[in-house]
Enzyme design. Structure first.
Site, PDB file in Angstrom:
ATOM      1  N   HIS A 277       0.824  -1.201   0.000  1.00  0.00           N
ATOM      2  CA  HIS A 277       0.000   0.000   0.000  1.00  0.00           C
ATOM      3  C   HIS A 277       0.862   1.257   0.000  1.00  0.00           C
ATOM      4  O   HIS A 277       0.355   2.365  -0.149  1.00  0.00           O
ATOM      5  CB  HIS A 277      -0.898  -0.040   1.244  1.00  0.00           C
ATOM      6  CG  HIS A 277      -2.030   0.937   1.215  1.00  0.00           C
ATOM      7  ND1 HIS A 277      -1.840   2.292   1.090  1.00  0.00           N
ATOM      8  CD2 HIS A 277      -3.358   0.754   1.282  1.00  0.00           C
ATOM      9  CE1 HIS A 277      -3.022   2.895   1.093  1.00  0.00           C
ATOM     10  NE2 HIS A 277      -3.947   1.982   1.203  1.00  0.00           N
ATOM     11  N   CYS A 278       2.189   1.121   0.180  1.00  0.00           N
ATOM     12  CA  CYS A 278       2.992   2.328   0.403  1.00  0.00           C
ATOM     13  C   CYS A 278       3.897   2.690  -0.776  1.00  0.00           C
ATOM     14  O   CYS A 278       3.688   3.710  -1.420  1.00  0.00           O
ATOM     15  CB  CYS A 278       3.844   2.154   1.656  1.00  0.00           C
ATOM     16  SG  CYS A 278       2.846   2.140   3.154  1.00  0.00           S
ATOM     17  N   ILE A 279       4.902   1.850  -1.035  1.00  0.00           N
ATOM     18  CA  ILE A 279       5.977   2.279  -1.946  1.00  0.00           C
ATOM     19  C   ILE A 279       5.487   2.551  -3.372  1.00  0.00           C
ATOM     20  O   ILE A 279       5.881   3.550  -3.965  1.00  0.00           O
ATOM     21  CB  ILE A 279       7.147   1.280  -1.895  1.00  0.00           C
ATOM     22  CG1 ILE A 279       7.730   1.331  -0.469  1.00  0.00           C
ATOM     23  CG2 ILE A 279       8.235   1.629  -2.897  1.00  0.00           C
ATOM     24  CD1 ILE A 279       8.728   0.273  -0.177  1.00  0.00           C
ATOM     25  N   LEU A 281       2.625   3.631  -4.211  1.00  0.00           N
ATOM     26  CA  LEU A 281       1.586   4.673  -4.252  1.00  0.00           C
ATOM     27  C   LEU A 281       2.033   6.016  -3.695  1.00  0.00           C
ATOM     28  O   LEU A 281       1.809   7.064  -4.304  1.00  0.00           O
ATOM     29  CB  LEU A 281       0.340   4.231  -3.441  1.00  0.00           C
ATOM     30  CG  LEU A 281      -0.258   2.852  -3.675  1.00  0.00           C
ATOM     31  CD1 LEU A 281      -1.603   2.748  -2.973  1.00  0.00           C
ATOM     32  CD2 LEU A 281      -0.476   2.600  -5.161  1.00  0.00           C
ATOM     33  N   ASP A 282       2.669   5.995  -2.511  1.00  0.00           N
ATOM     34  CA  ASP A 282       2.899   7.251  -1.789  1.00  0.00           C
ATOM     35  C   ASP A 282       3.694   8.295  -2.568  1.00  0.00           C
ATOM     36  O   ASP A 282       3.350   9.489  -2.542  1.00  0.00           O
ATOM     37  CB  ASP A 282       3.599   6.981  -0.448  1.00  0.00           C
ATOM     38  CG  ASP A 282       2.795   6.050   0.428  1.00  0.00           C
ATOM     39  OD1 ASP A 282       1.620   5.809   0.089  1.00  0.00           O
ATOM     40  OD2 ASP A 282       3.330   5.559   1.434  1.00  0.00           O
TER      41      ASP A 282
END
Ligand SMILES: NC(=O)c1ccc[n+]([C@@H]2O[C@H](COP(=O)([O-])OP(=O)(O)OC[C@H]3O[C@@H](n4cnc5c(N)ncnc54)[C@H](O)[C@@H]3O)[C@@H](O)[C@H]2O)c1
Length: 435
Positions: A277-279, A281-282
């Site tokens: 969910h992080c790398i 997208l963020d």
């Protein structure tokens, strides 16, 4: 601490006495471990979620998050330290409200802050004097001040005096045996100094170390810098893997040797791409924000491109290996090993394995997978069940592609199989790797 208002003093006193009620909005990978920490520190926690199944499960002592054992949750539920509800109008009850809702991307890779807006609207409808509101969801710099503050201030309550607003990014690393919500330092920035100080006082009652920064924007950017740092460095080693392949050099040997340098080098490893969910997208949150300011974040875009192209690169290696054996991808049996987005977890969100499977299927291959952590894979048009990893299932495969390297997979068995093996994660024992 800056001169606190009476409301700030009251809230801090309640925290000291453990009589403050902690509200958590969004009880997922981030929200539930946070609820557990506050409960363990002696607070009562009221969790809010729009998903009735999540709420019913938690109230029955059943955890849906791998890092939170049901047995530990059940202890807190029985002791009435943790309860959950779908009734968002009860948001007036907690003294502290931490918002841990998703921040995905839209189809055009723009930030989708609709969950943050919905949660903010629910908080606004119930906002009362003395509450601390903390956004934990990863987002672009400016979200707390530009999006949340006007909504909450429209109630007539004054930030920094009547209510307190802060941003504190969650740094949870699912499956990490050493670093967890409790012992990972937590960065906090406030709309005002009092907001920040109140947030620090609340969180330090439950967590090991707080890192105050001067503004919400700084705290928002800290999280995106951390994830962009990973994305860019992973992009760099992924490119190095392609370079080494073309030069006939073993990339893993090069990385291991470089990592012996005691200063100025940090080890990152190549692989099938990035997931979770992080790398993936963020960094796009920051890229979008900077586009609105007429600036192009080139490192972010380049790393994103390279990482996104890795599944295609590895699928081409599978086709090469089949070719060497006189086989076409069409009609071949391909076993994908590991589909979670990283080692030893069960989360498949944005996993590069989904792209690998889709690309192989597009070439007419018959694709199976084995993952001890993921019994069924239903996402983005893929619908498969995990097949056992046995001598027979390996014998049936024309090629095995290792996508995620779980600790509990027998790679010795894979190495001894007659099938061609493409090892994106350097998981096979005792061989010099050539992809
Ligand atoms: N998963 C991670 O490893 C991780 C790590 C650090 C930061 N984050 C960030 O934390 C945030 C949350 O991520 P997550 O992985 O916990 O997500 P998640 O999908 O696991 O959980 C989010 C929960 O919020 C609920 N929800 C959605 N809208 C709501 C609303 N309006 N009111 C109440 N509940 C609502 C959902 O039903 C869901 O249960 C994201 O911004 C993410 O980028 C995640």
């Amino acid at each position: 601490m800056s001169a606190p208002s009476p409301a700030a003093r009251d809230l801090i006193a309640k925290v000291d006495q453990r009589s403050a009620l902690i509200g958590i909005v969004g009880l997922g990978y981030v929200g539930l471990p946070l609820a557990m920490e506050f409960a363990a520190a002696g607070f009562r926690v009221l969790g809010f979620d729009v998903d009735g199944r999540v709420v019913d499960g938690l109230n029955a002592g059943r955890s849906h998050v791998q890092d939170v054992p049901s047995a530990q949750l059940a202890v807190h539920v029985r002791a009435q330290r943790i309860s959950a509800t779908t009734t968002l109008s009860r948001l007036a009850e907690p003294d502290v409200v931490s918002i841990c809702v998703p921040t995905p991307l839209s189809k055009t890779k723009d930030p989708d802050v609709s969950y943050v807006i919905a949660a903010t609207d629910s908080v606004k409808a119930a906002l009362r004097r003395g509450q601390l509101i903390v956004l934990e969801s990863t987002t672009y710099p400016g979200t707390t001040r530009e999006l949340m503050l006007p909504a909450l201030s429209s109630t007539g309550l004054k930030v920094g005096t009547d209510f307190f607003l802060a941003f504190s990014p969650e740094r949870v690393d699912p499956g990490n045996p050493k670093w967890n919500t409790h012992n990972t330092p937590k960065v906090v920035g406030g709309i005002t100094d009092t907001c920040r100080d109140v947030a620090v006082a609340v969180y330090q009652a439950a967590l090991e170390r707080l890192v105050p920064v001067s503004s919400c924007e700084a705290a928002e950017l800290v999280k995106i810098l951390e994830n962009t740092f990973r994305s860019v460095n992973i992009g760099l080693v992924n490119e190095m893997a392609i370079v080494c392949d073309k030069l006939g050099v073993d990339v893993w040997e090069v990385i291991e040797a470089a990592a012996t340098k005691p200063f100025g080098f940090m080890k990152f490893t190549p692989g099938p791409g990035v997931g979770g969910h992080c790398i993936p997208l963020d960094p796009h949150y920051l890229a979008w924000k900077m586009r609105t300011l007429n600036y192009r974040t080139r490192f972010i875009e380049l790393a994103g491109e390279i990482n996104a192209e890795m599944p295609e690169y590895w699928v081409a290696r599978v086709v090469d290996r089949l070719n060497e054996r006189g086989k076409a991808a069409r009609g071949s049996d391909i076993l994908v090993l590991g589909v979670a987005y990283k080692k030893d977890i069960d989360d498949v969100r944005e996993s590069p394995a989904l792209d690998v499977i889709r690309l192989l299927a597009q070439r007419g291959a018959s694709v199976r997978y084995h993952d001890p952590h993921v019994a069924a894979l239903r996402a983005d048009g893929v619908d498969l069940r995990s097949t056992p990893l046995t001598v027979e299932s390996l014998r049936a495969a024309d090629c095995v592609i290792i996508v995620t390297d779980h600790s509990d997979v027998d790679y010795g068995l894979v190495a001894s199989a007659s099938a061609a093996v493409v090892d994106t994660r350097h998981a096979l024992p005792g061989k010099t790797r050539k992809a």
